[in-house]
Each structure stands twice: as structure tokens, then as C-alpha cells.
Design an enzyme around this catalytic site. Sequence first.
Site, PDB file in Angstrom:
ATOM      1  N   SER A   9       0.854  -1.075   0.162  1.00 16.74           N
ATOM      2  CA  SER A   9       0.205   0.074   0.225  1.00 16.74           C
ATOM      3  C   SER A   9       0.563   1.229  -0.124  1.00 16.74           C
ATOM      4  CB  SER A   9      -0.979  -0.228   0.590  1.00 16.74           C
ATOM      5  OG  SER A   9       0.152  -0.129   2.577  1.00 16.74           O
ATOM      6  N   GLU A  11       1.342   5.152   1.165  1.00 17.91           N
ATOM      7  CA  GLU A  11       0.702   6.522   1.839  1.00 17.91           C
ATOM      8  C   GLU A  11       1.008   7.750   1.070  1.00 17.91           C
ATOM      9  OE1 GLU A  11       1.469   7.756   6.196  1.00 17.91           O
ATOM     10  OE2 GLU A  11       2.204   9.468   4.975  1.00 17.91           O
ATOM     11  N   THR A  42      -2.783  10.978   5.196  1.00 15.04           N
ATOM     12  CA  THR A  42      -2.645  10.756   6.213  1.00 15.04           C
ATOM     13  C   THR A  42      -3.519  12.739   6.405  1.00 15.04           C
ATOM     14  OG1 THR A  42      -1.225  13.055   5.172  1.00 15.04           O
ATOM     15  CG2 THR A  42      -0.211  10.989   5.825  1.00 15.04           C
ATOM     16  N   HIS A  70      -6.063   8.876   6.798  1.00 11.30           N
ATOM     17  CA  HIS A  70      -6.004   8.388   8.663  1.00 11.30           C
ATOM     18  C   HIS A  70      -6.886   9.925   8.684  1.00 11.30           C
ATOM     19  CE1 HIS A  70      -1.246   7.695   7.692  1.00 11.30           C
ATOM     20  NE2 HIS A  70      -2.704   7.282   6.454  1.00 11.30           N
ATOM     21  N   GLY A 101      -1.191  12.026  16.293  1.00  8.38           N
ATOM     22  CA  GLY A 101      -0.556  13.147  16.139  1.00  8.38           C
ATOM     23  C   GLY A 101       0.176  13.104  16.595  1.00  8.38           C
ATOM     24  N   ASP A 102       0.374  14.910  15.932  1.00 11.31           N
ATOM     25  CA  ASP A 102       1.518  15.150  17.415  1.00 11.31           C
ATOM     26  C   ASP A 102       0.636  16.888  17.458  1.00 11.31           C
ATOM     27  OD1 ASP A 102       3.896  13.206  18.033  1.00 11.31           O
ATOM     28  OD2 ASP A 102       4.481  13.391  15.693  1.00 11.31           O
ATOM     29  N   ASP A 151       6.079   0.850  25.993  1.00 11.57           N
ATOM     30  CA  ASP A 151       5.985   1.030  24.389  1.00 11.57           C
ATOM     31  C   ASP A 151       4.698   0.211  24.055  1.00 11.57           C
ATOM     32  OD1 ASP A 151       5.362   3.647  22.651  1.00 11.57           O
ATOM     33  OD2 ASP A 151       6.811   2.591  21.380  1.00 11.57           O
ATOM     34  N   ASN A 154       1.442   0.126  25.535  1.00 12.99           N
ATOM     35  CA  ASN A 154       0.696   0.941  25.556  1.00 12.99           C
ATOM     36  C   ASN A 154       0.084   0.333  23.541  1.00 12.99           C
ATOM     37  OD1 ASN A 154      -0.112   2.392  27.300  1.00 12.99           O
ATOM     38  ND2 ASN A 154       2.230   3.510  26.428  1.00 12.99           N
ATOM     39  N   ARG A 157      -2.894  -1.995  24.241  1.00  9.49           N
ATOM     40  CA  ARG A 157      -4.198  -0.399  24.815  1.00  9.49           C
ATOM     41  C   ARG A 157      -5.076  -0.560  23.505  1.00  9.49           C
ATOM     42  NH1 ARG A 157      -3.489   1.159  29.795  1.00  9.49           N
ATOM     43  NH2 ARG A 157      -1.965   2.833  30.015  1.00  9.49           N
ATOM     44  N   GLN A 169       6.341   2.602  11.848  1.00  8.32           N
ATOM     45  CA  GLN A 169       7.189   3.866  11.998  1.00  8.32           C
ATOM     46  C   GLN A 169       8.676   3.302  10.355  1.00  8.32           C
ATOM     47  OE1 GLN A 169       7.592   6.939  10.715  1.00  8.32           O
ATOM     48  NE2 GLN A 169       7.294   7.765  13.038  1.00  8.32           N
ATOM     49  N   GLN A 205      16.641  15.470   3.905  1.00 10.29           N
ATOM     50  CA  GLN A 205      14.804  15.811   4.075  1.00 10.29           C
ATOM     51  C   GLN A 205      15.390  14.197   5.271  1.00 10.29           C
ATOM     52  OE1 GLN A 205      12.905  14.035   1.726  1.00 10.29           O
ATOM     53  NE2 GLN A 205      11.737  15.459   1.532  1.00 10.29           N
ATOM     54  N   PHE A 209      14.070  14.336   8.918  1.00  8.76           N
ATOM     55  CA  PHE A 209      12.714  13.378   9.543  1.00  8.76           C
ATOM     56  C   PHE A 209      12.389  12.094  10.348  1.00  8.76           C
ATOM     57  CE2 PHE A 209      10.708  13.199   4.775  1.00  8.76           C
ATOM     58  CZ  PHE A 209       9.854  14.623   5.037  1.00  8.76           C
ATOM     59  N   HIS A 259       4.194  -0.929   3.522  1.00 13.81           N
ATOM     60  CA  HIS A 259       3.308   0.071   3.344  1.00 13.81           C
ATOM     61  C   HIS A 259       4.591   0.972   2.867  1.00 13.81           C
ATOM     62  CE1 HIS A 259       0.265   2.706   3.588  1.00 13.81           C
ATOM     63  NE2 HIS A 259       1.279   3.624   4.195  1.00 13.81           N
TER      64      HIS A 259
HETATM   65  C1  FAD Z   1       1.931   4.801  10.246  1.00 11.20           C
HETATM   66  C2  FAD Z   1       1.633   5.964  10.325  1.00 11.20           C
HETATM   67  C3  FAD Z   1       0.815   7.216   9.974  1.00 11.20           C
HETATM   68  C4  FAD Z   1       1.137   8.547  10.735  1.00 11.20           C
HETATM   69  N1  FAD Z   1      -0.099   8.939  10.208  1.00 11.20           N
HETATM   70  C5  FAD Z   1      -0.067  10.543  10.505  1.00 11.20           C
HETATM   71  C6  FAD Z   1      -0.725  11.755   9.994  1.00 11.20           C
HETATM   72  O1  FAD Z   1      -1.826  11.368   9.223  1.00 11.20           O
HETATM   73  N2  FAD Z   1      -1.041  12.159  10.975  1.00 11.20           N
HETATM   74  C7  FAD Z   1      -0.029  13.234  12.215  1.00 11.20           C
HETATM   75  O2  FAD Z   1      -0.353  13.925  12.152  1.00 11.20           O
HETATM   76  N3  FAD Z   1       0.345  11.814  12.465  1.00 11.20           N
HETATM   77  C8  FAD Z   1       1.295  10.924  11.469  1.00 11.20           C
HETATM   78  N4  FAD Z   1       1.578  10.079  12.313  1.00 11.20           N
HETATM   79  C9  FAD Z   1       2.578  10.569  13.174  1.00 11.20           C
HETATM   80  C10 FAD Z   1       1.781   9.963  14.482  1.00 11.20           C
HETATM   81  O3  FAD Z   1       0.767  10.927  14.847  1.00 11.20           O
HETATM   82  C11 FAD Z   1       2.844  10.147  15.695  1.00 11.20           C
HETATM   83  O4  FAD Z   1       4.047   8.835  15.723  1.00 11.20           O
HETATM   84  C12 FAD Z   1       2.584  10.291  17.376  1.00 11.20           C
HETATM   85  O5  FAD Z   1       3.971  10.917  17.853  1.00 11.20           O
HETATM   86  C13 FAD Z   1       2.020   8.923  17.686  1.00 11.20           C
HETATM   87  O6  FAD Z   1       1.089   8.807  17.120  1.00 11.20           O
HETATM   88  P1  FAD Z   1       0.517   7.253  17.751  1.00 11.20           P
HETATM   89  O7  FAD Z   1      -1.052   7.251  17.002  1.00 11.20           O
HETATM   90  O8  FAD Z   1       1.589   5.938  17.852  1.00 11.20           O
HETATM   91  O9  FAD Z   1       0.440   7.532  18.957  1.00 11.20           O
HETATM   92  P2  FAD Z   1      -0.314   7.011  20.668  1.00 11.20           P
HETATM   93  O10 FAD Z   1       0.064   5.047  20.274  1.00 11.20           O
HETATM   94  O11 FAD Z   1      -1.329   7.223  21.204  1.00 11.20           O
HETATM   95  O12 FAD Z   1       1.160   6.790  21.628  1.00 11.20           O
HETATM   96  C14 FAD Z   1       1.935   7.921  21.962  1.00 11.20           C
HETATM   97  C15 FAD Z   1       2.779   7.849  23.013  1.00 11.20           C
HETATM   98  O13 FAD Z   1       2.024   7.648  23.853  1.00 11.20           O
HETATM   99  C16 FAD Z   1       2.354   6.625  24.922  1.00 11.20           C
HETATM  100  N5  FAD Z   1       1.069   6.389  25.093  1.00 11.20           N
HETATM  101  C17 FAD Z   1       0.297   5.780  24.435  1.00 11.20           C
HETATM  102  N6  FAD Z   1      -1.593   5.336  25.102  1.00 11.20           N
HETATM  103  C18 FAD Z   1      -0.986   5.564  26.356  1.00 11.20           C
HETATM  104  C19 FAD Z   1      -1.964   5.995  27.249  1.00 11.20           C
HETATM  105  N7  FAD Z   1      -3.119   5.490  27.309  1.00 11.20           N
HETATM  106  N8  FAD Z   1      -1.025   5.948  28.535  1.00 11.20           N
HETATM  107  C20 FAD Z   1       0.093   6.116  28.312  1.00 11.20           C
HETATM  108  N9  FAD Z   1       1.177   6.464  27.497  1.00 11.20           N
HETATM  109  C21 FAD Z   1       0.384   6.597  26.127  1.00 11.20           C
HETATM  110  C22 FAD Z   1       3.088   6.015  23.907  1.00 11.20           C
HETATM  111  O14 FAD Z   1       4.101   4.451  24.137  1.00 11.20           O
HETATM  112  C23 FAD Z   1       3.484   6.659  23.044  1.00 11.20           C
HETATM  113  O15 FAD Z   1       5.571   7.164  23.353  1.00 11.20           O
HETATM  114  C24 FAD Z   1       1.871   8.677  11.950  1.00 11.20           C
HETATM  115  C25 FAD Z   1       2.320   7.292  12.325  1.00 11.20           C
HETATM  116  C26 FAD Z   1       2.659   6.522  11.641  1.00 11.20           C
HETATM  117  C27 FAD Z   1       3.909   4.947  12.147  1.00 11.20           C
END
Ligand code: FAD
Length: 277
Positions: A9, A11, A42, A70, A101-102, A151, A154, A157, A169, A205, A209, A259
Site C-alpha cells: 500500500s 501513503e 495523512t 488517517h 498525531g503530534d 510502549d 500502550n 491498549r 514507523q 530531508q 525526518f 506500506h
Molecule cells: C503509519 C503511521 C501513520 C501516521 N500518520 C499520521 C498522520 O496522518 N497525521 C499525523 O499527525 N501523524 C501521523 N503519524 C505520526 C504519529 O501521529 C506520531 O508518531 C505520534 O507521535 C504518535 O501517534 P500514535 O498514534 O502512535 O500515538 P499513541 O499510540 O497514542 O502513542 C503516543 C505515545 O504515548 C504513549 N501512550 C500511548 N497510549 C498511552 C496511554 N494510554 N497512557 C500513557 N501513555 C500512552 C506511547 O507509548 C507513545 O509514546 C503517523 C505515524 C505512523 C507510524
Amino acid sequence: MTQHKRTFSLELFPPQTPEGAEKLRAARARMAALKPRFFSVTFGAGGSTRDRTLETVLDIQGEGHQAAPHLSCIGSTRESIRSILEQYRANGIRHLVALRGDLPSGMARPGTFRYANELVEFIRAETGDWFHIEVAAYPEYHPQAKSPRDDLVNFKRKLDAGANSAITQYFYNADAYFAFVDAVRRQGIDIPIVPGIMPISNYSQLRRFSEMCGAEIPRWMAKRMQAYGDDAAAVREFGADAVAQLCRRLIEGGAPELHFYSLNLAKPTISVLERLG
Ligand SMILES: Cc1cc2nc3c(=O)[nH]c(=O)nc-3n(C[C@H](O)[C@H](O)[C@H](O)COP(=O)(O)OP(=O)(O)OC[C@H]3O[C@@H](n4cnc5c(N)ncnc54)[C@H](O)[C@@H]3O)c2cc1C
């Protein structure tokens, strides 16, 4: 890949201008010729970026391909997510990538949902089994994780909340992926964990990243790319060979599919896929 009966797939990110949209359509046509299983799109933090995710997804669908938008927690409320889910449902979209997201600089509040598991839980509560939900996984661990163990807890979860599969990633060290998958399997989790692959077209770049997202560029690869200096063609050639070699190892080691983070460019991904035959 055909030999191994593997699928892949791609992105994309939503273009910001009409010219960008035109370019993306052309790039997508080249990528679509290789028959990806789906295109994911995204999702950003701002309102207009979000509208463009929907527009891009509808474009992709209109061209007859599968699209997976996403969706992220940042800046989202229950109402805004509910309304987006309704739009996707009304348009027959059944595949989502759910993320935290960040927080962009200058944005003060993360939103109603703090972590991706809360978003997945909400999507399931609102829409039952309508969507296939993918979540993110980190073979080299998330940069904010307190520990690898934490991690992993989490990550679980998100699956307990109802995620169906994961996309990782990007990474360049296949062993990190295999060790992560082993650790996940030891938790009794058997969902597909699809490696995210970043083709290489520009070293500076990529370095930027990688610093942001915590992906390691192995020293031998960094040294080679530094040595090519301004010779962009040499970097691309080396990158395509190195990434194809990584993909081969992943496929041979049992990765369910691949992917590609295309960055809206057809050539770098196609160069890797061509090397894989
Ligand atoms: C395949 C892929 C696609 C992506 N697409 C996008 C996009 O479209 N837009 C965008 O903005 N970003 C995108 N990202 C980046 C992503 O949003 C970041 O990496 C972000 O920092 C973490 O997202 P996550 O969903 O993994 O977060 P989570 O799974 O919520 O984890 C984030 C952090 O918090 C911790 N954590 C998780 N759950 C809990 C909890 N319940 N209690 C305490 N700690 C916890 C985890 O250990 C981790 O360190 C993408 C990343 C990947 C790998």
C-alpha cells in the site's frame, strides 16, 4: 513481490494547491499502475488540511482505488470526529488509520482524545465493525515512550480498544522489526504488523525526518549517503538498492505486506518495487 504473492500500500499526503493536486494525480496514476492494495491519506491538525484529506480520499475513490484516510486526536473533539466518521461512512469508506498525531508548535491543546487508544475506542463505540482500523507501531520505539516495555503495553491498549492491524514507523534495520514482532507475539497478539518503508530520495530531508520521528539511519547508510554529497542520482540509486534489500529481508522473514511512505512521489517507490521484481 508477485512471486511472493505480496501486496503493498502507499501513503500520500493531501496537496495544498490545485497545482499540487494535479501533480499528485499524475504521480498516483503511475503508482496505481503497480496495483497497490490501497492508498492511505495523512491527516493534519488544521481544519483546511482535514478537508483536503477528505477531498483526496474521494479523488482516489473516484479513480476506482481503495482509500484509507488517517484520523488523529490532535485538535479533535467527539463532535468533529463523529462528523468525519459520518462523511466517510456516507462515502463508503471502510478503512481508517487511527493516530494520536503530534501537537504542532503554537497549538496549545491536544484535543479531547489524549492517546490513539481512546480514539480507536470512540470509533468502535460510534461505528461498530464498519471500519477496518489500523494503528501505528514503532519497532525502534516511540520517541516519547518511557521504556520499550511501556510502549508495548500502550500498543496493546490500541488493539484491546479494537484495532485490526498496524503499520510501523519506518526503519532501516530489519532486526528491529523482527524483534518488535516477536515481542508483540509474546503478548499473545496476532494481528498483522505491516512494515512502513521510506524510500530514499534526499539524504538531508531523510535525516531531518528521522531526527523528528526517532527512526535510526544506520551508520553505514549515513556514511555512504554523506559521501555522495550533491550527487543526488547516486543517493537515489544507493537508496533504492538498500531499501529493496531491506524489503527482501522483511518479506523473507514473514512481513505480511509493505506500506510505502511515498511523500507523493512516484519514482522513489517505483524504483524499489522494480528491484523487487
Ligand atoms: C503509519 C503511521 C501513520 C501516521 N500518520 C499520521 C498522520 O496522518 N497525521 C499525523 O499527525 N501523524 C501521523 N503519524 C505520526 C504519529 O501521529 C506520531 O508518531 C505520534 O507521535 C504518535 O501517534 P500514535 O498514534 O502512535 O500515538 P499513541 O499510540 O497514542 O502513542 C503516543 C505515545 O504515548 C504513549 N501512550 C500511548 N497510549 C498511552 C496511554 N494510554 N497512557 C500513557 N501513555 C500512552 C506511547 O507509548 C507513545 O509514546 C503517523 C505515524 C505512523 C507510524
